[in-house]
Design a protein around this motif. Structure first.
Motif, PDB file in Angstrom:
ATOM      1  N   ASN A   5     -82.210  41.118 -24.721  1.00 14.31           N
ATOM      2  CA  ASN A   5     -81.547  41.813 -23.624  1.00 14.31           C
ATOM      3  C   ASN A   5     -82.110  41.287 -22.314  1.00 14.31           C
ATOM      4  O   ASN A   5     -82.884  40.329 -22.316  1.00 14.31           O
ATOM      5  N   ALA A   6     -81.741  41.920 -21.208  1.00 16.37           N
ATOM      6  CA  ALA A   6     -82.174  41.433 -19.897  1.00 16.37           C
ATOM      7  C   ALA A   6     -83.675  41.584 -19.688  1.00 16.37           C
ATOM      8  O   ALA A   6     -84.237  40.942 -18.816  1.00 16.37           O
ATOM      9  N   ASN A   7     -84.343  42.414 -20.497  1.00 17.78           N
ATOM     10  CA  ASN A   7     -85.772  42.656 -20.327  1.00 17.78           C
ATOM     11  C   ASN A   7     -86.654  41.834 -21.250  1.00 17.78           C
ATOM     12  O   ASN A   7     -87.828  41.650 -20.974  1.00 17.78           O
ATOM     13  N   GLN A   8     -86.125  41.403 -22.405  1.00 14.13           N
ATOM     14  CA  GLN A   8     -86.924  40.599 -23.325  1.00 14.13           C
ATOM     15  C   GLN A   8     -86.037  39.627 -24.082  1.00 14.13           C
ATOM     16  O   GLN A   8     -84.964  39.980 -24.538  1.00 14.13           O
ATOM     17  N   ILE A   9     -86.542  38.398 -24.184  1.00 15.34           N
ATOM     18  CA  ILE A   9     -85.788  37.325 -24.825  1.00 15.34           C
ATOM     19  C   ILE A   9     -86.698  36.643 -25.832  1.00 15.34           C
ATOM     20  O   ILE A   9     -87.808  36.222 -25.494  1.00 15.34           O
TER      21      ILE A   9
END
Length: 186
Positions: free
Chosen positions: A76-80
């Motif tokens: 997601n936008a917080n963890q990749i």
């Protein structure tokens, strides 16, 4: 009236007990051998970190990509997830080499026609400090490195279980953090 006061008092005591029992410790217990291996690893100044996760600074653009479903499943936008992506940060003595993927917004553009969108370093470490935090059982490394016109402030926490957390602040990009595994360079 007396009954309400007693209920309030009992509720306050139960709530306080619940919060006190849920207190977590800020320090994880590691064995003496793990801590001594960590000291040897850091003192040798031959460290390689391979990141498994990237934590970009959330922005409207990254949230829009996430809401559109453009991140792979589990990201997601917080963890990749970086598992399967080649990346590294190597410190050997006073030199650094790094190839890290970057997710986030660039505030100042790079050279015209540049194809390198990640964080790429190959040079000298400036202002390196390495301190062992006994309370938290970790080494805290801080340094500065530059590549062309961009300067990076890097903070790395290395734990006795050979895990690392990196925070990278750039003069040209939004901040990003990484988490991964540490090993000695042979």
């Amino acid at each position: 009236m007396k009954r309400k006061t007693i209920y309030f008092l009992v509720l306050t005591i139960l709530t306080s007990a619940l919060f006190l029992s849920c207190k977590s410790s800020s320090s994880v217990a590691y064995s003496e051998s793990e801590i001594s291996e960590l000291h040897k690893l850091i003192e040798g100044k031959k460290i390689e970190i391979e990141s498994n996760w990237a934590y970009p600074m959330p922005s409207t653009a990254l949230n829009s990509l996430s809401n559109a479903g453009l991140f792979p499943l589990g990201n997601n936008a917080n963890q990749i997830s970086l598992i399967g992506n080649a990346n590294y940060l190597k410190i050997e003595g006073d030199s650094i080499k790094a190839q890290l993927p970057y997710y986030g917004e660039r505030q100042i553009s790079s050279n015209y026609g540049s194809t390198n969108t990640g964080i790429s370093l190959d040079g000298l470490v400036e202002d390196l400090t390495m301190v062992f935090n006994e309370k938290r059982n970790r080494y805290e490394l801080r340094f500065q490195a530059s590549e062309n016109t961009e300067t990076y402030q890097v903070a790395i926490n290395i734990f006795p279980n050979k895990q690392a957390q990196m925070n990278i602040n750039s003069t040209h990009r939004d901040n990003i953090a990484y988490r991964g595994d540490v090993k000695s360079i042979e």
